[in-house]
Scaffold this motif. Sequence first.
Motif, short mmCIF file in Angstrom:
data_model
loop_
_atom_site.label_atom_id
_atom_site.label_comp_id
_atom_site.label_asym_id
_atom_site.label_seq_id
_atom_site.Cartn_x
_atom_site.Cartn_y
_atom_site.Cartn_z
N GLY A 20 0.82 -1.21 0.00
CA GLY A 20 0.00 0.00 0.00
C GLY A 20 0.85 1.26 0.00
O GLY A 20 0.53 2.24 -0.68
N PHE A 21 1.94 1.22 0.77
CA PHE A 21 2.84 2.37 0.82
C PHE A 21 3.47 2.63 -0.55
O PHE A 21 3.49 3.77 -1.03
CB PHE A 21 3.94 2.16 1.87
CG PHE A 21 4.96 3.26 1.87
CD1 PHE A 21 4.69 4.47 2.47
CD2 PHE A 21 6.19 3.08 1.27
CE1 PHE A 21 5.62 5.50 2.47
CE2 PHE A 21 7.13 4.09 1.25
CZ PHE A 21 6.84 5.31 1.86
N ALA A 22 3.98 1.58 -1.19
CA ALA A 22 4.63 1.75 -2.49
C ALA A 22 3.65 2.32 -3.51
O ALA A 22 3.98 3.25 -4.25
CB ALA A 22 5.20 0.42 -2.99
N ARG A 23 2.45 1.80 -3.54
CA ARG A 23 1.44 2.28 -4.49
C ARG A 23 1.14 3.75 -4.24
O ARG A 23 1.12 4.56 -5.18
CB ARG A 23 0.18 1.43 -4.35
CG ARG A 23 -0.98 1.88 -5.18
CD ARG A 23 -0.69 1.72 -6.66
NE ARG A 23 -1.93 1.70 -7.38
CZ ARG A 23 -2.20 0.88 -8.36
NH1 ARG A 23 -1.30 0.01 -8.75
NH2 ARG A 23 -3.33 0.94 -8.97
N ALA A 24 0.92 4.12 -2.99
CA ALA A 24 0.60 5.51 -2.66
C ALA A 24 1.78 6.44 -2.96
O ALA A 24 1.58 7.55 -3.46
CB ALA A 24 0.18 5.62 -1.19
N LEU A 25 3.00 5.98 -2.67
CA LEU A 25 4.17 6.81 -2.94
C LEU A 25 4.39 6.97 -4.44
O LEU A 25 4.73 8.05 -4.91
CB LEU A 25 5.42 6.25 -2.26
CG LEU A 25 6.67 7.12 -2.41
CD1 LEU A 25 6.46 8.53 -1.86
CD2 LEU A 25 7.86 6.46 -1.72
N HIS A 26 4.17 5.90 -5.21
CA HIS A 26 4.29 6.02 -6.67
C HIS A 26 3.28 7.03 -7.19
O HIS A 26 3.62 7.89 -8.02
CB HIS A 26 4.08 4.67 -7.33
CG HIS A 26 5.18 3.70 -7.07
ND1 HIS A 26 5.17 2.42 -7.60
CD2 HIS A 26 6.33 3.79 -6.36
CE1 HIS A 26 6.27 1.78 -7.21
NE2 HIS A 26 6.98 2.60 -6.45
N GLU A 27 2.05 6.96 -6.71
CA GLU A 27 1.02 7.91 -7.15
C GLU A 27 1.41 9.34 -6.80
O GLU A 27 1.27 10.26 -7.61
CB GLU A 27 -0.33 7.54 -6.54
CG GLU A 27 -0.91 6.26 -7.11
CD GLU A 27 -2.14 5.76 -6.37
OE1 GLU A 27 -2.52 6.35 -5.33
OE2 GLU A 27 -2.72 4.76 -6.83
N ALA A 28 1.93 9.53 -5.60
CA ALA A 28 2.36 10.87 -5.17
C ALA A 28 3.53 11.37 -6.01
O ALA A 28 3.60 12.55 -6.36
CB ALA A 28 2.72 10.86 -3.69
N THR A 29 4.45 10.48 -6.34
CA THR A 29 5.62 10.86 -7.12
C THR A 29 5.21 11.26 -8.53
O THR A 29 5.74 12.23 -9.09
CB THR A 29 6.65 9.71 -7.15
OG1 THR A 29 6.99 9.37 -5.80
CG2 THR A 29 7.91 10.10 -7.88
#
Length: 120
Positions: A20-29
């Motif tokens: 979940g963290f990776a997905r959210a961080l990718h979206e934010a990036t």
Amino acid sequence: MPQITIDYSDLMEDAFDREGFARALHEATVEIAAAKPEACKTQFRPSAFTAFGYEDPGARGHAVAHVTIGLLAGRTDETKARLTETAVELLRKHVTGGAFTLHASAEIRDLDPSYRKAEG
């Protein structure tokens, strides 16, 4: 690009929603730093030993998580600050239920002009 690494205390394993963290961080990036979704790559590196201040490491009362995001040069300081603030917020959101104090941090580094990549 971006090259993302997360170094974290292994005592967080059960409390850290890495997917979940990776997905959210990718979206934010993508949103904040104008990265392409397919360019976002993240590695998680658990650490078996974390020392905090003068605490006995065996007490395991503190966990450390540090996010490093390598981007091609050209982002403003404001963009970098917004992305690191978001990364820290996302860590706090995706690390839950642990019996430890979380120390979360993040930084952006510009990739060296020599950076190259290969696929396939």
